[in-house]
Design a protein around this motif. Sequence first.
Motif, PDB file in Angstrom:
ATOM      1  N   GLY A 296       0.836  -1.202   0.000  1.00  0.00           N
ATOM      2  CA  GLY A 296       0.000   0.000   0.000  1.00  0.00           C
ATOM      3  C   GLY A 296       0.864   1.242   0.000  1.00  0.00           C
ATOM      4  N   GLU A 297       0.753   2.046   1.026  1.00  0.00           N
ATOM      5  CA  GLU A 297       1.540   3.275   1.133  1.00  0.00           C
ATOM      6  C   GLU A 297       3.033   2.949   1.152  1.00  0.00           C
ATOM      7  OE1 GLU A 297       0.509   6.518   1.435  1.00  0.00           O
ATOM      8  OE2 GLU A 297      -1.612   6.013   1.326  1.00  0.00           O
ATOM      9  N   LEU A 298       3.810   3.810   0.534  1.00  0.00           N
ATOM     10  CA  LEU A 298       5.251   3.600   0.500  1.00  0.00           C
ATOM     11  C   LEU A 298       5.861   3.828   1.874  1.00  0.00           C
ATOM     12  CD1 LEU A 298       7.580   2.915  -1.366  1.00  0.00           C
ATOM     13  CD2 LEU A 298       7.776   5.334  -1.912  1.00  0.00           C
ATOM     14  N   ILE A 299       5.519   4.935   2.500  1.00  0.00           N
ATOM     15  CA  ILE A 299       6.009   5.255   3.835  1.00  0.00           C
ATOM     16  C   ILE A 299       4.825   5.686   4.690  1.00  0.00           C
ATOM     17  CG2 ILE A 299       7.457   6.809   5.206  1.00  0.00           C
ATOM     18  CD1 ILE A 299       9.365   7.001   2.867  1.00  0.00           C
ATOM     19  N   THR A 300       4.757   5.144   5.883  1.00  0.00           N
ATOM     20  CA  THR A 300       3.723   5.541   6.834  1.00  0.00           C
ATOM     21  C   THR A 300       4.397   5.926   8.149  1.00  0.00           C
ATOM     22  OG1 THR A 300       3.409   3.294   7.651  1.00  0.00           O
ATOM     23  CG2 THR A 300       1.987   3.991   5.823  1.00  0.00           C
ATOM     24  N   LEU A 301       3.672   6.656   8.954  1.00  0.00           N
ATOM     25  CA  LEU A 301       4.147   7.017  10.287  1.00  0.00           C
ATOM     26  C   LEU A 301       3.141   6.455  11.280  1.00  0.00           C
ATOM     27  CD1 LEU A 301       6.218   8.620  11.971  1.00  0.00           C
ATOM     28  CD2 LEU A 301       4.659  10.551  11.827  1.00  0.00           C
ATOM     29  N   ARG A 302       3.602   5.490  12.071  1.00  0.00           N
ATOM     30  CA  ARG A 302       2.720   4.793  13.012  1.00  0.00           C
ATOM     31  C   ARG A 302       1.496   4.218  12.298  1.00  0.00           C
ATOM     32  NH1 ARG A 302       4.290   9.458  15.602  1.00  0.00           N
ATOM     33  NH2 ARG A 302       2.289  10.441  15.191  1.00  0.00           N
ATOM     34  N   GLY A 303       1.713   3.733  11.080  1.00  0.00           N
ATOM     35  CA  GLY A 303       0.647   3.099  10.318  1.00  0.00           C
ATOM     36  C   GLY A 303      -0.285   4.054   9.588  1.00  0.00           C
ATOM     37  N   GLU A 304      -0.024   5.335   9.655  1.00  0.00           N
ATOM     38  CA  GLU A 304      -0.884   6.334   9.013  1.00  0.00           C
ATOM     39  C   GLU A 304      -0.165   6.977   7.826  1.00  0.00           C
ATOM     40  OE1 GLU A 304      -4.063   7.015   9.937  1.00  0.00           O
ATOM     41  OE2 GLU A 304      -3.884   5.426  11.438  1.00  0.00           O
ATOM     42  N   SER A 305      -0.954   7.388   6.837  1.00  0.00           N
ATOM     43  CA  SER A 305      -0.424   8.098   5.679  1.00  0.00           C
ATOM     44  C   SER A 305       0.196   9.432   6.108  1.00  0.00           C
ATOM     45  CB  SER A 305      -1.567   8.358   4.691  1.00  0.00           C
ATOM     46  OG  SER A 305      -1.135   9.220   3.671  1.00  0.00           O
ATOM     47  N   LEU A 306       1.168   9.885   5.350  1.00  0.00           N
ATOM     48  CA  LEU A 306       1.815  11.159   5.627  1.00  0.00           C
ATOM     49  C   LEU A 306       1.006  12.350   5.105  1.00  0.00           C
ATOM     50  CD1 LEU A 306       5.507  10.281   4.675  1.00  0.00           C
ATOM     51  CD2 LEU A 306       4.439  10.194   6.940  1.00  0.00           C
ATOM     52  N   ALA A 307      -0.021  12.093   4.330  1.00  0.00           N
ATOM     53  CA  ALA A 307      -0.768  13.161   3.654  1.00  0.00           C
ATOM     54  C   ALA A 307      -1.292  14.237   4.599  1.00  0.00           C
ATOM     55  CB  ALA A 307      -1.911  12.572   2.846  1.00  0.00           C
ATOM     56  N   GLY A 308      -1.975  13.880   5.649  1.00  0.00           N
ATOM     57  CA  GLY A 308      -2.570  14.876   6.533  1.00  0.00           C
ATOM     58  C   GLY A 308      -1.768  15.164   7.780  1.00  0.00           C
ATOM     59  N   LEU A 309      -0.536  14.701   7.803  1.00  0.00           N
ATOM     60  CA  LEU A 309       0.302  14.841   8.990  1.00  0.00           C
ATOM     61  C   LEU A 309       0.662  16.296   9.257  1.00  0.00           C
ATOM     62  CD1 LEU A 309       1.884  13.246  11.171  1.00  0.00           C
ATOM     63  CD2 LEU A 309       3.791  13.174   9.559  1.00  0.00           C
ATOM     64  N   GLY A 310       0.523  16.732  10.502  1.00  0.00           N
ATOM     65  CA  GLY A 310       0.906  18.078  10.888  1.00  0.00           C
ATOM     66  C   GLY A 310       1.276  18.113  12.360  1.00  0.00           C
ATOM     67  N   TYR A 311       2.297  18.908  12.693  1.00  0.00           N
ATOM     68  CA  TYR A 311       2.744  19.050  14.075  1.00  0.00           C
ATOM     69  C   TYR A 311       2.698  20.523  14.476  1.00  0.00           C
ATOM     70  CZ  TYR A 311       4.828  14.359  13.558  1.00  0.00           C
ATOM     71  OH  TYR A 311       5.048  13.033  13.331  1.00  0.00           O
ATOM     72  N   PRO A 312       2.525  20.779  15.748  1.00  0.00           N
ATOM     73  CA  PRO A 312       2.511  22.175  16.219  1.00  0.00           C
ATOM     74  C   PRO A 312       3.920  22.697  16.522  1.00  0.00           C
ATOM     75  CG  PRO A 312       1.955  20.700  18.027  1.00  0.00           C
ATOM     76  CD  PRO A 312       2.119  19.835  16.791  1.00  0.00           C
ATOM     77  N   GLY A 313       4.029  23.986  16.591  1.00  0.00           N
ATOM     78  CA  GLY A 313       5.241  24.659  17.069  1.00  0.00           C
ATOM     79  C   GLY A 313       6.488  24.347  16.296  1.00  0.00           C
ATOM     80  N   PRO A 314       7.590  24.105  17.025  1.00  0.00           N
ATOM     81  CA  PRO A 314       8.886  23.943  16.376  1.00  0.00           C
ATOM     82  C   PRO A 314       8.985  22.694  15.489  1.00  0.00           C
ATOM     83  CG  PRO A 314       9.079  23.533  18.729  1.00  0.00           C
ATOM     84  CD  PRO A 314       7.689  24.037  18.483  1.00  0.00           C
ATOM     85  N   ALA A 315       8.080  21.746  15.650  1.00  0.00           N
ATOM     86  CA  ALA A 315       8.113  20.526  14.832  1.00  0.00           C
ATOM     87  C   ALA A 315       7.261  20.659  13.567  1.00  0.00           C
ATOM     88  CB  ALA A 315       7.634  19.331  15.654  1.00  0.00           C
ATOM     89  N   ALA A 316       6.716  21.829  13.292  1.00  0.00           N
ATOM     90  CA  ALA A 316       5.805  22.029  12.159  1.00  0.00           C
ATOM     91  C   ALA A 316       6.438  21.673  10.809  1.00  0.00           C
ATOM     92  CB  ALA A 316       5.297  23.468  12.138  1.00  0.00           C
ATOM     93  N   GLY A 317       7.735  21.834  10.656  1.00  0.00           N
ATOM     94  CA  GLY A 317       8.397  21.534   9.385  1.00  0.00           C
ATOM     95  C   GLY A 317       8.730  20.067   9.187  1.00  0.00           C
ATOM     96  N   LEU A 318       8.663  19.283  10.225  1.00  0.00           N
ATOM     97  CA  LEU A 318       9.051  17.868  10.148  1.00  0.00           C
ATOM     98  C   LEU A 318       8.202  17.052   9.166  1.00  0.00           C
ATOM     99  CD1 LEU A 318      11.133  15.906  11.224  1.00  0.00           C
ATOM    100  CD2 LEU A 318       9.646  15.508  13.195  1.00  0.00           C
ATOM    101  N   PRO A 319       6.881  17.186   9.134  1.00  0.00           N
ATOM    102  CA  PRO A 319       6.103  16.400   8.163  1.00  0.00           C
ATOM    103  C   PRO A 319       6.528  16.633   6.710  1.00  0.00           C
ATOM    104  CG  PRO A 319       4.657  17.259   9.844  1.00  0.00           C
ATOM    105  CD  PRO A 319       6.003  17.908  10.054  1.00  0.00           C
ATOM    106  N   ASP A 320       6.955  17.855   6.390  1.00  0.00           N
ATOM    107  CA  ASP A 320       7.428  18.114   5.026  1.00  0.00           C
ATOM    108  C   ASP A 320       8.684  17.310   4.713  1.00  0.00           C
ATOM    109  OD1 ASP A 320       5.366  19.852   4.363  1.00  0.00           O
ATOM    110  OD2 ASP A 320       6.486  21.620   5.042  1.00  0.00           O
TER     111      ASP A 320
END
Length: 145
Positions: free
Chosen positions: A84-108
Amino acid sequence: MHISAKADYAARALLELAREPARPLTCEAIASAQQIPFRFLKSVVGELRKAGLVRSQRGCEGGYWLGRPAGEITLLDVVRAVDGELITLRGESLAGLGYPGPAAGLPDVWRRVEESAAAVLGAVTLPSLLPAGAGERPEDRMGAA
């Protein structure tokens, strides 16, 4: 990045089929040639069949063939067919991934890693992995003369 056993076995099975595209191969023959557990391979081949990467025929003349020309099958097709998905994070797609504050750039960054992996895998076709001359049809050799 994690490459699953399913993706590895699927690629190896498809390469066996691409090596001699004119004749069908049984799962037993593929499993033996590639030293893959037979029961696991049966499951993987079923997923490849559902994805249209292999086709099958029952009976004494039966077995498995590639579902489309080897040159049209990339490693990206193989991985997506079985995982299925090429890369997942904790089993979830990266498409809607977002983090607050200083980690906001990490999903990109994670999405760029996925895009890079997809570009590499999408550029590798089955024939590009075969030794010279393997997988050629007689009409391919005649055209080269």
